[in-house]
Design an enzyme around this catalytic site. Structure first.
Site, PDB file in Angstrom:
ATOM      1  N   GLY A  23       0.822  -1.204   0.000  1.00 16.93           N
ATOM      2  CA  GLY A  23       0.000   0.000   0.000  1.00 16.93           C
ATOM      3  C   GLY A  23       0.852   1.248   0.000  1.00 16.93           C
ATOM      4  N   ALA A  24       1.895   1.241  -0.834  1.00 11.33           N
ATOM      5  CA  ALA A  24       2.926   2.293  -0.744  1.00 11.33           C
ATOM      6  C   ALA A  24       2.663   3.473  -1.670  1.00 11.33           C
ATOM      7  CB  ALA A  24       4.305   1.700  -1.040  1.00 11.33           C
ATOM      8  N   SER A  25       1.591   3.438  -2.460  1.00  4.97           N
ATOM      9  CA  SER A  25       1.416   4.509  -3.440  1.00  4.97           C
ATOM     10  C   SER A  25       0.920   5.804  -2.819  1.00  4.97           C
ATOM     11  CB  SER A  25       0.470   4.063  -4.559  1.00  4.97           C
ATOM     12  OG  SER A  25      -0.822   3.828  -4.032  1.00  4.97           O
ATOM     13  N   ARG A  26       0.372   5.725  -1.599  1.00  2.00           N
ATOM     14  CA  ARG A  26      -0.153   6.957  -0.967  1.00  2.00           C
ATOM     15  C   ARG A  26      -0.126   6.823   0.554  1.00  2.00           C
ATOM     16  NH1 ARG A  26      -6.496   5.529  -2.281  1.00  2.00           N
ATOM     17  NH2 ARG A  26      -6.962   4.770  -0.190  1.00  2.00           N
ATOM     18  N   ASN A  99       1.563  -2.734   5.406  1.00  3.48           N
ATOM     19  CA  ASN A  99       0.893  -1.455   5.646  1.00  3.48           C
ATOM     20  C   ASN A  99      -0.489  -1.379   4.990  1.00  3.48           C
ATOM     21  OD1 ASN A  99       0.758   1.665   5.992  1.00  3.48           O
ATOM     22  ND2 ASN A  99       0.627   1.342   3.774  1.00  3.48           N
ATOM     23  N   SER A 153      -3.486  -0.512  14.449  1.00  5.54           N
ATOM     24  CA  SER A 153      -4.266   0.688  14.745  1.00  5.54           C
ATOM     25  C   SER A 153      -4.649   0.722  16.215  1.00  5.54           C
ATOM     26  CB  SER A 153      -5.543   0.681  13.913  1.00  5.54           C
ATOM     27  OG  SER A 153      -6.455   1.645  14.384  1.00  5.54           O
ATOM     28  N   TYR A 166     -12.744  -3.736  11.222  1.00  3.37           N
ATOM     29  CA  TYR A 166     -11.420  -3.106  11.192  1.00  3.37           C
ATOM     30  C   TYR A 166     -10.703  -3.324  12.527  1.00  3.37           C
ATOM     31  CZ  TYR A 166      -7.930   0.640  10.681  1.00  3.37           C
ATOM     32  OH  TYR A 166      -6.768   1.362  10.612  1.00  3.37           O
ATOM     33  N   ALA A 168     -11.235  -5.579  14.765  1.00  5.32           N
ATOM     34  CA  ALA A 168     -10.925  -7.008  14.952  1.00  5.32           C
ATOM     35  C   ALA A 168      -9.746  -7.422  14.081  1.00  5.32           C
ATOM     36  CB  ALA A 168     -12.149  -7.862  14.626  1.00  5.32           C
ATOM     37  N   LYS A 170      -7.270  -5.568  13.147  1.00  6.59           N
ATOM     38  CA  LYS A 170      -6.025  -5.015  13.689  1.00  6.59           C
ATOM     39  C   LYS A 170      -5.636  -5.713  14.996  1.00  6.59           C
ATOM     40  CE  LYS A 170      -5.306  -1.915  10.441  1.00  6.59           C
ATOM     41  NZ  LYS A 170      -4.180  -2.039   9.502  1.00  6.59           N
TER      42      LYS A 170
HETATM   43  P1  NAD Z   1      -4.827   4.830   2.643  1.00 12.24           P
HETATM   44  O1  NAD Z   1      -6.227   4.438   2.367  1.00 12.24           O
HETATM   45  O2  NAD Z   1      -4.301   6.081   2.055  1.00 12.24           O
HETATM   46  O3  NAD Z   1      -3.817   3.649   2.294  1.00 12.24           O
HETATM   47  C1  NAD Z   1      -4.166   2.304   2.339  1.00 12.24           C
HETATM   48  C2  NAD Z   1      -3.425   1.612   1.230  1.00 12.24           C
HETATM   49  O4  NAD Z   1      -3.730   0.196   1.270  1.00 12.24           O
HETATM   50  C3  NAD Z   1      -3.839   2.128  -0.138  1.00 12.24           C
HETATM   51  O5  NAD Z   1      -2.701   2.361  -0.924  1.00 12.24           O
HETATM   52  C4  NAD Z   1      -4.679   0.995  -0.692  1.00 12.24           C
HETATM   53  O6  NAD Z   1      -4.643   0.885  -2.089  1.00 12.24           O
HETATM   54  C5  NAD Z   1      -4.019  -0.216  -0.049  1.00 12.24           C
HETATM   55  N1  NAD Z   1      -4.921  -1.350  -0.060  1.00 12.24           N
HETATM   56  C6  NAD Z   1      -6.134  -1.447   0.514  1.00 12.24           C
HETATM   57  N2  NAD Z   1      -6.686  -2.639   0.222  1.00 12.24           N
HETATM   58  C7  NAD Z   1      -5.799  -3.312  -0.551  1.00 12.24           C
HETATM   59  C8  NAD Z   1      -5.797  -4.577  -1.193  1.00 12.24           C
HETATM   60  N3  NAD Z   1      -6.833  -5.432  -1.089  1.00 12.24           N
HETATM   61  N4  NAD Z   1      -4.715  -4.928  -1.907  1.00 12.24           N
HETATM   62  C9  NAD Z   1      -3.666  -4.097  -2.020  1.00 12.24           C
HETATM   63  N5  NAD Z   1      -3.607  -2.879  -1.452  1.00 12.24           N
HETATM   64  C10 NAD Z   1      -4.668  -2.489  -0.742  1.00 12.24           C
HETATM   65  O7  NAD Z   1      -4.752   4.914   4.235  1.00 12.24           O
HETATM   66  P2  NAD Z   1      -3.528   5.034   5.251  1.00 12.24           P
HETATM   67  O8  NAD Z   1      -4.038   5.837   6.361  1.00 12.24           O
HETATM   68  O9  NAD Z   1      -2.281   5.425   4.556  1.00 12.24           O
HETATM   69  O10 NAD Z   1      -3.432   3.523   5.765  1.00 12.24           O
HETATM   70  C11 NAD Z   1      -2.243   2.772   5.799  1.00 12.24           C
HETATM   71  C12 NAD Z   1      -2.319   1.788   6.959  1.00 12.24           C
HETATM   72  O11 NAD Z   1      -2.349   2.520   8.180  1.00 12.24           O
HETATM   73  C13 NAD Z   1      -3.578   0.922   6.955  1.00 12.24           C
HETATM   74  O12 NAD Z   1      -3.258  -0.396   7.352  1.00 12.24           O
HETATM   75  C14 NAD Z   1      -4.437   1.581   8.014  1.00 12.24           C
HETATM   76  O13 NAD Z   1      -5.348   0.683   8.590  1.00 12.24           O
HETATM   77  C15 NAD Z   1      -3.386   2.036   8.986  1.00 12.24           C
HETATM   78  N6  NAD Z   1      -3.818   3.080   9.905  1.00 12.24           N
HETATM   79  C16 NAD Z   1      -4.250   4.296   9.439  1.00 12.24           C
HETATM   80  C17 NAD Z   1      -4.652   5.260  10.349  1.00 12.24           C
HETATM   81  C18 NAD Z   1      -5.138   6.603   9.916  1.00 12.24           C
HETATM   82  O14 NAD Z   1      -5.674   7.332  10.757  1.00 12.24           O
HETATM   83  N7  NAD Z   1      -4.983   7.002   8.660  1.00 12.24           N
HETATM   84  C19 NAD Z   1      -4.616   4.988  11.715  1.00 12.24           C
HETATM   85  C20 NAD Z   1      -4.162   3.745  12.152  1.00 12.24           C
HETATM   86  C21 NAD Z   1      -3.759   2.812  11.234  1.00 12.24           C
END
Ligand code: NAD
Length: 261
Positions: A23-26, A99, A153, A166, A168, A170
């Site tokens: 999930g590294a693109s963003r 991630n 999380s 979600y 569960a 995590k």
């Molecule tokens: P985001 O939505 O920007 O990034 C999530 C990434 O996961 C995206 O690039 C998406 O394409 C990828 N992804 C989702 N489902 C996928 C699949 N089936 N196959 C391949 N890739 C998939 O959100 P983020 O906030 O950058 O989240 C990154 C991580 O951090 C996640 O695991 C999220 O649960 C965790 N997280 C985020 C927060 C927050 O507040 N943003 C808090 C705690 C944990």
């Protein structure tokens, strides 16, 4: 048995570690990939369907030897193919960062039974089973000193009323990390977890624009939510050679929230 994909001498000649970030693109994944590349590592930028974004990041990352890999993390066959491609391109794997993750809004009193089931299935298949499957594949390309870091999380500890699947998933990821920290110690592989609260990304965009946003920011005495780079810094530590003794820990990265209520 875990065997290095390349003899250690070959690995030493390459600069930096071989790091796979899902999930590294963003968002947080992008910040993690950037932090590793800035430190001189070679990164496999994983994405599901964001080839444009991943390609742009590839062009922007400092250093050399980075690659883009694609897979739906919820699909076990795609996960295995992707792990093999990343290891082949980077010459083995030194670090895996699980991630990628999804959050679905599915309050129990509001959604249909079908919607409830779909949210549970997709969330667990991605956040938990997907990470477990990729870890199985990745350790087969790792050698002593390798690191696995999972992005969990705060919801794992405190619940998510509107996204119970979600929370569960995590909590399961935390248990996966602790279990594999024990299981992989004899192989010299450490497994760590970071558990952030709110981070400014696409996942929380709507919440942070909603009327609740002030209350969300007020959860921390700093009066703000986390920046992706602050999560990446903790991931970098858990992936470092010095972090073996942190194996099995879950870093609660929450800007001193919950300490004063
Ligand atoms: P985001 O939505 O920007 O990034 C999530 C990434 O996961 C995206 O690039 C998406 O394409 C990828 N992804 C989702 N489902 C996928 C699949 N089936 N196959 C391949 N890739 C998939 O959100 P983020 O906030 O950058 O989240 C990154 C991580 O951090 C996640 O695991 C999220 O649960 C965790 N997280 C985020 C927060 C927050 O507040 N943003 C808090 C705690 C944990």
């Amino acid at each position: 048995p875990i065997s290095p994909a390349l003899p250690p001498a070959t690995l030493r000649r390459m600069s930096g570690r071989a790091v796979l970030v899902t999930g590294a693109s963003r968002g947080i994944g992008r910040a993690i990939a950037t932090a590793f590349a800035t430190g001189g590592d070679r990164v496999a930028i994983h994405h599901r369907g964001s080839a444009d974004l991943a390609g742009r990041l590839l062009a922007e990352l400092p250093g050399e030897g980075h690659v883009v890999v694609q897979a739906d993390i919820a699909d076990p066959a795609q996960v295995r193919r992707m792990a093999d491609e990343a290891a082949e391109a980077l010459g083995g794997l030194d670090v895996l960062v699980n991630n990628a993750g999804v959050f679905f809004h599915h309050p129990i009193t509001e959604v249909s039974y079908e919607e409830w089931q779909a949210a549970w299935r997709e969330t667990l298949d991605t956040n938990l089973v997907g990470a477990a499957n990729l870890t199985w594949c990745a350790v087969r390309h790792m050698s002593r000193g390798a690191r696995i870091v999972n992005v969990s999380s705060r919801g794992a500890f405190r619940g998510e009323p509107d996204g119970p699947a979600y929370a569960a998933s995590k909590a399961g990821l935390n248990a996966l990390g602790q279990s594999l920290a024990i299981a992989l110690a004899s192989q010299g592989i450490a497994v760590g977890t970071v558990a952030p609260g709110y981070v400014e990304t696409d996942m929380t965009n709507e919440h942070l624009k909603s009327p609740r946003s002030d209350a969300i920011r007020a959860q921390s005495p700093f009066g703000r939510v986390a920046r992706p780079e602050e999560i990446a810094a903790a991931v970098l530590y858990l992936a470092s050679p010095e972090s073996e003794w942190a194996s099995g820990t879950i870093i609660d990265l929450n800007g001193a929230s919950y300490l004063r209520s």
